[in-house]
Design a protein around this motif. Structure first.
Motif, PDB file in Angstrom:
ATOM      1  N   ILE A  61      38.096  18.681  37.503  1.00 39.97           N
ATOM      2  CA  ILE A  61      37.381  19.956  37.295  1.00 39.97           C
ATOM      3  C   ILE A  61      38.388  21.089  37.485  1.00 39.97           C
ATOM      4  CG2 ILE A  61      35.536  21.485  38.089  1.00 39.97           C
ATOM      5  CD1 ILE A  61      34.027  19.042  39.127  1.00 39.97           C
ATOM      6  N   ILE A  62      38.460  21.977  36.502  1.00 43.70           N
ATOM      7  CA  ILE A  62      39.340  23.150  36.597  1.00 43.70           C
ATOM      8  C   ILE A  62      38.474  24.398  36.466  1.00 43.70           C
ATOM      9  CG2 ILE A  62      41.325  24.352  35.600  1.00 43.70           C
ATOM     10  CD1 ILE A  62      42.334  21.635  34.680  1.00 43.70           C
ATOM     11  N   MET A  63      38.675  25.368  37.368  1.00 48.15           N
ATOM     12  CA  MET A  63      37.771  26.526  37.417  1.00 48.15           C
ATOM     13  C   MET A  63      38.572  27.824  37.441  1.00 48.15           C
ATOM     14  SD  MET A  63      35.293  24.996  40.358  1.00 48.15           S
ATOM     15  CE  MET A  63      36.453  24.808  41.690  1.00 48.15           C
ATOM     16  N   HIS A  64      38.055  28.807  36.714  1.00 42.22           N
ATOM     17  CA  HIS A  64      38.688  30.133  36.664  1.00 42.22           C
ATOM     18  C   HIS A  64      37.655  31.180  37.080  1.00 42.22           C
ATOM     19  CE1 HIS A  64      41.816  28.318  34.072  1.00 42.22           C
ATOM     20  NE2 HIS A  64      40.822  27.764  33.413  1.00 42.22           N
ATOM     21  N   PRO A  65      37.153  31.163  38.308  1.00 47.80           N
ATOM     22  CA  PRO A  65      36.056  32.065  38.673  1.00 47.80           C
ATOM     23  C   PRO A  65      36.463  33.541  38.600  1.00 47.80           C
ATOM     24  CG  PRO A  65      36.952  31.006  40.620  1.00 47.80           C
ATOM     25  CD  PRO A  65      37.605  30.342  39.452  1.00 47.80           C
ATOM     26  N   PRO A  66      35.480  34.431  38.381  1.00 46.20           N
ATOM     27  CA  PRO A  66      35.779  35.863  38.282  1.00 46.20           C
ATOM     28  C   PRO A  66      36.549  36.352  39.505  1.00 46.20           C
ATOM     29  CG  PRO A  66      33.467  35.427  37.771  1.00 46.20           C
ATOM     30  CD  PRO A  66      34.051  34.139  38.258  1.00 46.20           C
ATOM     31  N   GLN A  93      31.429  34.249  48.881  1.00 50.74           N
ATOM     32  CA  GLN A  93      30.368  33.265  49.144  1.00 50.74           C
ATOM     33  C   GLN A  93      30.120  32.397  47.898  1.00 50.74           C
ATOM     34  OE1 GLN A  93      26.544  35.062  49.903  1.00 50.74           O
ATOM     35  NE2 GLN A  93      26.129  33.663  51.578  1.00 50.74           N
ATOM     36  N   TRP A  94      30.056  33.042  46.728  1.00 51.03           N
ATOM     37  CA  TRP A  94      29.783  32.318  45.484  1.00 51.03           C
ATOM     38  C   TRP A  94      30.930  31.355  45.162  1.00 51.03           C
ATOM     39  CZ3 TRP A  94      31.719  31.723  40.488  1.00 51.03           C
ATOM     40  CH2 TRP A  94      30.815  31.188  39.553  1.00 51.03           C
ATOM     41  N   THR A  95      32.168  31.837  45.357  1.00 54.42           N
ATOM     42  CA  THR A  95      33.332  31.019  44.986  1.00 54.42           C
ATOM     43  C   THR A  95      33.501  29.846  45.953  1.00 54.42           C
ATOM     44  OG1 THR A  95      34.311  33.073  44.167  1.00 54.42           O
ATOM     45  CG2 THR A  95      35.766  31.172  44.293  1.00 54.42           C
ATOM     46  N   VAL A  96      33.194  30.065  47.232  1.00 52.97           N
ATOM     47  CA  VAL A  96      33.265  28.964  48.209  1.00 52.97           C
ATOM     48  C   VAL A  96      32.230  27.893  47.846  1.00 52.97           C
ATOM     49  CG1 VAL A  96      32.780  28.360  50.627  1.00 52.97           C
ATOM     50  CG2 VAL A  96      34.266  30.300  50.103  1.00 52.97           C
ATOM     51  N   LEU A 101      31.021  22.489  45.864  1.00 58.40           N
ATOM     52  CA  LEU A 101      30.295  21.656  44.896  1.00 58.40           C
ATOM     53  C   LEU A 101      31.274  20.892  43.998  1.00 58.40           C
ATOM     54  CD1 LEU A 101      27.327  23.676  43.371  1.00 58.40           C
ATOM     55  CD2 LEU A 101      27.277  21.293  44.142  1.00 58.40           C
ATOM     56  N   ALA A 102      32.329  21.574  43.587  1.00 58.97           N
ATOM     57  CA  ALA A 102      33.304  20.928  42.698  1.00 58.97           C
ATOM     58  C   ALA A 102      33.968  19.746  43.407  1.00 58.97           C
ATOM     59  CB  ALA A 102      34.345  21.944  42.230  1.00 58.97           C
ATOM     60  N   LYS A 103      34.243  19.889  44.710  1.00 62.19           N
ATOM     61  CA  LYS A 103      34.854  18.773  45.446  1.00 62.19           C
ATOM     62  C   LYS A 103      33.897  17.586  45.549  1.00 62.19           C
ATOM     63  CE  LYS A 103      36.070  20.963  49.180  1.00 62.19           C
ATOM     64  NZ  LYS A 103      36.473  21.089  50.564  1.00 62.19           N
ATOM     65  N   LEU A 104      32.593  17.902  45.582  1.00 66.46           N
ATOM     66  CA  LEU A 104      31.598  16.814  45.623  1.00 66.46           C
ATOM     67  C   LEU A 104      31.512  16.092  44.281  1.00 66.46           C
ATOM     68  CD1 LEU A 104      28.381  18.188  47.392  1.00 66.46           C
ATOM     69  CD2 LEU A 104      29.889  16.348  48.175  1.00 66.46           C
ATOM     70  N   LYS A 105      31.641  16.858  43.199  1.00 66.58           N
ATOM     71  CA  LYS A 105      31.392  16.306  41.864  1.00 66.58           C
ATOM     72  C   LYS A 105      32.668  15.918  41.116  1.00 66.58           C
ATOM     73  CE  LYS A 105      26.946  17.008  42.208  1.00 66.58           C
ATOM     74  NZ  LYS A 105      25.816  16.919  41.338  1.00 66.58           N
ATOM     75  N   LEU A 111      41.184  25.312  41.407  1.00 71.71           N
ATOM     76  CA  LEU A 111      40.534  26.627  41.263  1.00 71.71           C
ATOM     77  C   LEU A 111      41.635  27.664  41.118  1.00 71.71           C
ATOM     78  CD1 LEU A 111      37.544  28.034  43.273  1.00 71.71           C
ATOM     79  CD2 LEU A 111      39.587  29.422  42.922  1.00 71.71           C
ATOM     80  N   GLU A 112      41.599  28.381  39.996  1.00 71.66           N
ATOM     81  CA  GLU A 112      42.653  29.369  39.688  1.00 71.66           C
ATOM     82  C   GLU A 112      42.159  30.776  39.966  1.00 71.66           C
ATOM     83  OE1 GLU A 112      44.065  32.422  36.980  1.00 71.66           O
ATOM     84  OE2 GLU A 112      42.291  31.249  36.473  1.00 71.66           O
ATOM     85  N   ASN A 113      43.003  31.593  40.534  1.00 74.78           N
ATOM     86  CA  ASN A 113      42.714  33.005  40.787  1.00 74.78           C
ATOM     87  C   ASN A 113      44.058  33.721  40.906  1.00 74.78           C
ATOM     88  OD1 ASN A 113      40.230  34.736  42.786  1.00 74.78           O
ATOM     89  ND2 ASN A 113      39.898  33.699  40.860  1.00 74.78           N
ATOM     90  N   PRO A 114      44.061  35.054  40.679  1.00 76.88           N
ATOM     91  CA  PRO A 114      45.306  35.766  40.987  1.00 76.88           C
ATOM     92  C   PRO A 114      45.507  35.783  42.507  1.00 76.88           C
ATOM     93  CG  PRO A 114      43.567  37.278  40.306  1.00 76.88           C
ATOM     94  CD  PRO A 114      43.018  35.888  40.156  1.00 76.88           C
ATOM     95  N   VAL A 115      46.492  36.483  42.994  1.00 71.65           N
ATOM     96  CA  VAL A 115      46.672  36.569  44.447  1.00 71.65           C
ATOM     97  C   VAL A 115      45.377  37.186  44.988  1.00 71.65           C
ATOM     98  CG1 VAL A 115      48.077  37.496  46.305  1.00 71.65           C
ATOM     99  CG2 VAL A 115      49.138  36.843  44.130  1.00 71.65           C
ATOM    100  N   SER A 116      44.679  36.413  45.837  1.00 67.24           N
ATOM    101  CA  SER A 116      43.267  36.691  46.068  1.00 67.24           C
ATOM    102  C   SER A 116      42.880  36.387  47.510  1.00 67.24           C
ATOM    103  CB  SER A 116      42.477  35.768  45.114  1.00 67.24           C
ATOM    104  OG  SER A 116      41.209  35.472  45.585  1.00 67.24           O
TER     105      SER A 116
END
Ligand code: SAM
Length: 212
Positions: A61-66, A93-96, A101-105, A111-116
């Protein structure tokens, strides 16, 4: 492999995994940008968390959350005591929740994000920072990858920058190091599209089980 790409509308990773013969699905709240590609039928328009909750298991699973409220570049608006702080807390809270969930599934997760500010909240994550200019792109954008059961992405080809007053600058940067993209209705979308060189490296290195 069964691969799920969350928060992607460009199709940059979905197309490549599909073309490499994997079973891939992408998800974004917006329609995809590449409806003409055969893999566009594998784009789900909806909420990433709802999709994960209904999902069976994925190999990757690869994710690019806002990142608007999470990036340290937005501290002037979203840091503690700034007007957007509540929005930042909600985004964390949403990203955590997405990460857990992603680790479960997913057997392997990125999970990609800029310096965050979010990375310190992601339990068990190994965080790697990469630059597009280490992956064949004439561009600078420090990007974090939170990894679960994945080996760090290896650089593929370094593109040197031009030297300005002793500092290295790339094509997307002004001489003072600012991003060159001026204001436009599509600026945020253009800036968040996954670079070709990074997408190629992800598919080549993580698309094979031997690297995991
Ligand atoms: C930083 S951009 C990532 C873009 C990505 N790198 C690409 O190449 O398309 C974040 C994306 O998350 C999407 N998004 C926002 N909220 C979402 C949600 N609840 N579920 C799924 N996607 C969402 C946005 O529409 C946006 O396309």
């Amino acid at each position: 492999m069964n691969v799920l790409i969350l928060c992607e509308l460009s199709g940059q990773l979905r197309r490549r995994f599909y073309d490499a013969g994997h079973n891939v699905m992408s998800c974004d709240t917006q329609p995809c940008d590449d409806p003409e590609h055969p893999s566009a039928v594998c784009h789900y328009e909806g909420d990433a968390i709802e999709l994960l909750e209904q999902s069976v298991e994925w190999d990757l699973i690869i994710m690019h959350p806002p990142c608007t409220a999470l990036t340290v570049a937005g501290n002037h608006k979203y840091a503690k005591d700034k007007p957007g702080y509540t929005e930042r807390l909600k985004a964390i809270q949403w990203t955590v929740k997405l990460w857990e969930l992603a680790k479960l599934k997913g057997a392997r997760v990125c999970l990609e994000n800029p310096v965050s500010v979010v990375f310190q909240h992601l339990k068990g994550a190994i965080v790697q920072y990469i630059q597009p200019h280490d992956y064949g792109e004439d561009a600078s954008k420090r990007t974090g990858l939170a990894l679960h059961n994945l080996k760090p992405l290896k650089p593929t080809k370094r593109i040197p920058g031009r030297i300005v007053n002793g500092k290295e600058r790339w094509a997307n940067q002004t001489d003072s190091g600012q991003n060159k993209l001026g204001p436009s209705p599509t600026r945020a979308k253009d800036r968040s599209k996954t670079y070709d060189g990074i997408a190629d490296a992800i598919v080549n290195q993580w698309g094979g089980l031997e690297s995991c």
